[in-house]
Scaffold this active site. Structure first.
Site, mmCIF file in Angstrom:
data_model
loop_
_atom_site.group_PDB
_atom_site.id
_atom_site.type_symbol
_atom_site.label_atom_id
_atom_site.label_comp_id
_atom_site.label_asym_id
_atom_site.label_seq_id
_atom_site.Cartn_x
_atom_site.Cartn_y
_atom_site.Cartn_z
ATOM 1 N N ARG A 19 0.827 -1.214 0.000
ATOM 2 C CA ARG A 19 0.000 0.000 0.000
ATOM 3 C C ARG A 19 0.859 1.262 0.000
ATOM 4 O O ARG A 19 0.539 2.228 -0.696
ATOM 5 C CB ARG A 19 -0.979 -0.008 1.175
ATOM 6 C CG ARG A 19 -2.051 -1.095 1.009
ATOM 7 C CD ARG A 19 -2.961 -1.175 2.201
ATOM 8 N NE ARG A 19 -2.174 -1.578 3.366
ATOM 9 C CZ ARG A 19 -2.605 -1.506 4.616
ATOM 10 N NH1 ARG A 19 -3.800 -1.038 4.885
ATOM 11 N NH2 ARG A 19 -1.838 -1.891 5.610
ATOM 12 N N ASN A 37 -6.295 -3.402 1.603
ATOM 13 C CA ASN A 37 -6.158 -4.844 1.787
ATOM 14 C C ASN A 37 -7.534 -5.489 1.860
ATOM 15 O O ASN A 37 -8.464 -4.900 2.406
ATOM 16 C CB ASN A 37 -5.405 -5.160 3.088
ATOM 17 C CG ASN A 37 -3.923 -4.898 2.990
ATOM 18 O OD1 ASN A 37 -3.370 -4.727 1.911
ATOM 19 N ND2 ASN A 37 -3.264 -4.861 4.136
#
Length: 90
Positions: A19, A37
């Site tokens: 990320r 996620n």
């Protein structure tokens, strides 16, 4: 061409800085959207901007040191007007 895609990344994509790498790459290529996620171990990303910049964005993520992508599913979405940033969602 200006586009928006939903990208679903599979493989070793959680717990490896994915990320952070995605957010850095999106800012580098001036893209908007988000990354998050998923419970199944995958990562979902919606990304919007120039198609060539999106391809560079994906290549940058794939070159991440610990990231190992086995598959990417790509879906074309309708663009979101007035979106100004890229964010990490939880």
């Amino acid at each position: 061409m200006f586009r928006r895609y939903k990208l679903c990344f599979y493989g070793m994509v959680q717990g490896v800085g994915f990320r952070y790498t995605a957010m850095h790459a999106a800012n580098m290529y001036r893209l908007t959207g988000y990354v998050k996620n998923e419970y199944d171990g995958s990562v979902t990303c919606e990304v919007q901007g120039d198609e060539e910049a999106i391809d560079r964005f994906v290549a940058t993520i794939q070159s991440g040191r610990f990231i190992d992508i086995s598959r990417i599913d790509r879906t074309v979405l309708k663009t979101v007007q007035d979106e100004r940033s890229f964010e990490v969602r939880y």
